[in-house]
Design an enzyme around this catalytic site. Structure first.
Site, PDB file in Angstrom:
ATOM      1  CB  THR A   1     -30.653 -46.153  21.548  1.00 19.58           C
ATOM      2  OG1 THR A   1     -31.968 -45.764  21.149  1.00 19.58           O
ATOM      3  CG2 THR A   1     -30.636 -46.463  23.047  1.00 19.58           C
TER       4      THR A   1
ATOM      5  CD1 TRP B   1     -28.219 -47.577  32.948  1.00 14.79           C
ATOM      6  CD2 TRP B   1     -26.292 -48.692  33.081  1.00 14.79           C
ATOM      7  NE1 TRP B   1     -28.504 -48.907  32.881  1.00 14.79           N
ATOM      8  CE2 TRP B   1     -27.346 -49.612  32.967  1.00 14.79           C
ATOM      9  CE3 TRP B   1     -24.975 -49.169  33.192  1.00 14.79           C
ATOM     10  CZ2 TRP B   1     -27.136 -50.981  32.949  1.00 14.79           C
ATOM     11  CZ3 TRP B   1     -24.769 -50.534  33.185  1.00 14.79           C
ATOM     12  CH2 TRP B   1     -25.835 -51.412  33.059  1.00 14.79           C
ATOM     13  CB  ILE B   2     -24.413 -41.812  36.897  1.00 12.77           C
ATOM     14  CG1 ILE B   2     -25.943 -41.908  36.964  1.00 12.77           C
ATOM     15  CG2 ILE B   2     -23.930 -40.371  36.877  1.00 12.77           C
ATOM     16  CD1 ILE B   2     -26.691 -41.437  35.708  1.00 12.77           C
ATOM     17  CB  THR B   3     -20.083 -41.455  32.880  1.00 13.84           C
ATOM     18  OG1 THR B   3     -20.743 -42.314  31.949  1.00 13.84           O
ATOM     19  CG2 THR B   3     -18.592 -41.417  32.600  1.00 13.84           C
TER      20      THR B   3
ATOM     21  CD  GLN C   1      -8.108 -58.757  -6.814  1.00 18.02           C
ATOM     22  OE1 GLN C   1      -9.094 -59.495  -6.861  1.00 18.02           O
ATOM     23  NE2 GLN C   1      -7.499 -58.316  -7.897  1.00 18.02           N
TER      24      GLN C   1
ATOM     25  N   PRO D   1     -33.257 -46.378  36.443  1.00 19.11           N
ATOM     26  CG  PRO D   1     -33.004 -47.548  38.458  1.00 19.11           C
ATOM     27  CD  PRO D   1     -33.169 -46.154  37.901  1.00 19.11           C
TER      28      PRO D   1
ATOM     29  CG  LEU E   1     -28.847 -35.274  26.819  1.00 19.99           C
ATOM     30  CD1 LEU E   1     -29.916 -36.314  26.487  1.00 19.99           C
ATOM     31  CD2 LEU E   1     -27.775 -35.892  27.696  1.00 19.99           C
TER      32      LEU E   1
ATOM     33  CB  SER F   1     -16.928 -41.460  28.541  1.00 21.14           C
ATOM     34  OG  SER F   1     -18.182 -41.755  28.036  1.00 21.14           O
TER      35      SER F   1
ATOM     36  CD  GLU G   1     -24.795 -37.913  25.722  1.00 17.07           C
ATOM     37  OE1 GLU G   1     -25.827 -37.352  25.308  1.00 17.07           O
ATOM     38  OE2 GLU G   1     -24.151 -37.507  26.710  1.00 17.07           O
TER      39      GLU G   1
END
Ligand code: TGC
Ligand code: FAD
Length: 394
Positions: A375, A172-174, A289, A142, A249, A99, A373
């Protein structure tokens, strides 16, 4: 009878034959980096919920992994397939490390490379390629994740110089709180536009999101834009509308198609090793097995996922890959990877729940990968639309 030597699950498909020498060399180099430099620290980073991005980025940059498939401005300019294979090896370490590289190269750098002015490219890309400067990509808000077109972040013109003023919140920003530059998408009177925002701009802050149970070896933040004033030339000059961010994206999703295979491969290899060593009812777990049915099915799905990734890589390199095909790859490979990681965890029994083994870490990470990226449901809807001609998003 003496047991035969086990083979790696991907070797069963003779996949090595489908990769050229240069791609194999790149893959091998990244695998070595991950094995020697990254894997020994992953459990510690995961537990701490922290990864030393500033330390790692120059090392990743020195190997040409940042903006790897871009041409010029200090970028390595490799094939898309080679970039995919690098993502595979990085994610065999941890999805958070892949990421870090995806967001830097495929989102922040790609956005500037594809849509930026010459000045924006000169200012940022060479330093981002070396890992001296870190970038993030602010699209999600959000209240608007799957539907970014509803975003509320707004940019308005202000003053005689044509300055822009940005107000809003991204979520949610990497890499957010460790970035030097944020690519921020905002509504304007002319539709969605992209802005290059230095993170030391007054009014900008990036509080870190903590207490995550997934992707813990990755930094995730909010971006708060409280009247951030930017000069007129901070905007991407031409692109308007959602195709700007969605084009980026496509690049990151492509890397994930390969990356997910890496997380699954690492899970399965660790599980097979464990099953060979673990004796249960007087013989190795691997000799039952029921275990073999599981590893056979997982090996099969892993190989199919790899073949799909390579096929999409070849299409991208010949310039014919379309977004619907990337959705097929992301949907299949992440969905299968998370099934494999969870099944591996179950095969290992209690040992599978600890950080001594990578399987639950991968499975937990893949929960995020399934969501970000686009769902799984978003990709099903994209494919459904391509197949039926009907849009079912709304
Ligand atoms: P829609 O009306 O379909 O399209 C709007 C405009 O965009 C164009 N377009 C694309 N262009 C390039 N690539 C694509 N894949 C494109 N898909 C659509 C389209 O042609 C149109 O252009 P124009 O010129 O006519 O305006 O848009 P919609 O509002 O109905 O939304 C479609 C939808 C739901 C598929 C899309 O919004 C979507 O993909 N949603 C998911 C959002 C998402 O994936 N967010 C990811 C944020 S970044 C992230 O998660 C990073 S995680 C860290 C890491 O990567 O490691
Ligand atoms: P929502 O959109 O609220 O979706 C909730 C549920 O509704 C999902 O199951 C979804 O599939 C379903 N759903 C949505 N639409 C439909 C529909 N039409 N029909 C049926 N079901 C539907 N974003 C960035 O911009 N930059 C980043 O760097 C970034 N990094 C991230 C890092 C992490 C660790 C995570 C977890 C996320 C990151 N994201 C980033 C955000 C990510 O892209 C979003 O989480 C994702 O797009 C989904 O949005 P959401 O979480 O708001 O879910």
């Amino acid at each position: 009878m003496a047991p035969k030597t086990a083979v790696s699950p991907l070797d069963l498909f003779a996949i090595d034959h489908l990769v050229d020498e240069e791609e194999r060399d790149i893959q091998r180099t990244v695998r070595e980096l991950v094995t020697e430099r990254i894997k020994p620290h992953l459990a510690e980073w995961y537990e701490a919920g922290h990864v030393p991005v500033r330390e790692l980025a120059p090392e990743l940059g020195a190997l040409g992994l940042l903006g790897m498939h871009l041409e010029g401005y200090g970028c390595a300019g490799t094939s898309a397939t080679a970039y995919g294979l690098a993502c595979l090896e990085l994610e065999a370490g941890d999805s958070g490390i892949r990421s870090l590289v995806s967001v830097q190269g495929s989102l922040a750098m790609f956005a500037i490379w594809r849509w930026g002015s010459e000045e924006q490219k000169q200012q940022w890309l060479p330093r981002m390629a070396t890992g001296e400067a870190i970038g993030c990509f602010g699209l999600t808000e959000p209240d608007f994740g799957s539907n970014p077109g509803g975003m509320r972040t707004r940019a308005v013109r202000d003053g005689s110089n044509g300055d822009w003023v940005l107000t809003g919140t991204k979520m949610w920003i990497t890499n957010g709180s460790v970035s030097d530059v944020a690519v921020v998408w905002a509504q304007t009177d002319e539709g969605v536009r992209g802005f290059v925002v230095p993170t030391d701009s007054p009014g900008f802050s990036a509080p870190e999101i903590t207490r995550k149970l997934s992707l813990r070896a990755s930094i995730t933040s909010e971006l708060v834009l409280d009247g951030v004033r930017l000069p007129a030339d901070a905007v991407f000059p031409e692109v308007r509308g959602l195709k700007g961010p969605l084009s980026c994206l496509n690049e990151a999703r492509f890397g994930i198609v390969f990356g997910a295979v890496g997380a699954a491969r690492d899970s399965l290899e660790a599980t097979i090793r464990y099953a060979q060593e673990r004796d249960i009812f007087d013989k190795p777990l691997a000799a039952y097995q029921l275990t073999q049915a599981k590893v056979a099915d997982m090996g099969l799905e892993l190989g199919k996922a790899m073949l799909l990734a390579l096929h999409l890589g070849r299409l991208k390199d010949e310039g014919t890959l379309v977004p619907d095909q990337i959705s097929l790859g992301k949907l299949n490979n992440v969905r299968e990877a998370i099934k494999i990681a969870r099944e591996c965890r179950a095969v290992m029994g209690a040992a599978g729940i600890t950080l001594e083994h990578p399987v639950l870490r991968h499975a937990n990470n893949l929960e995020s990968v399934l969501t970000y990226e686009g769902t799984s449901e978003v990709h099903q809807l994209i494919i459904g639309q391509a197949l039926t001609g009907h849009s079912a998003f709304r």
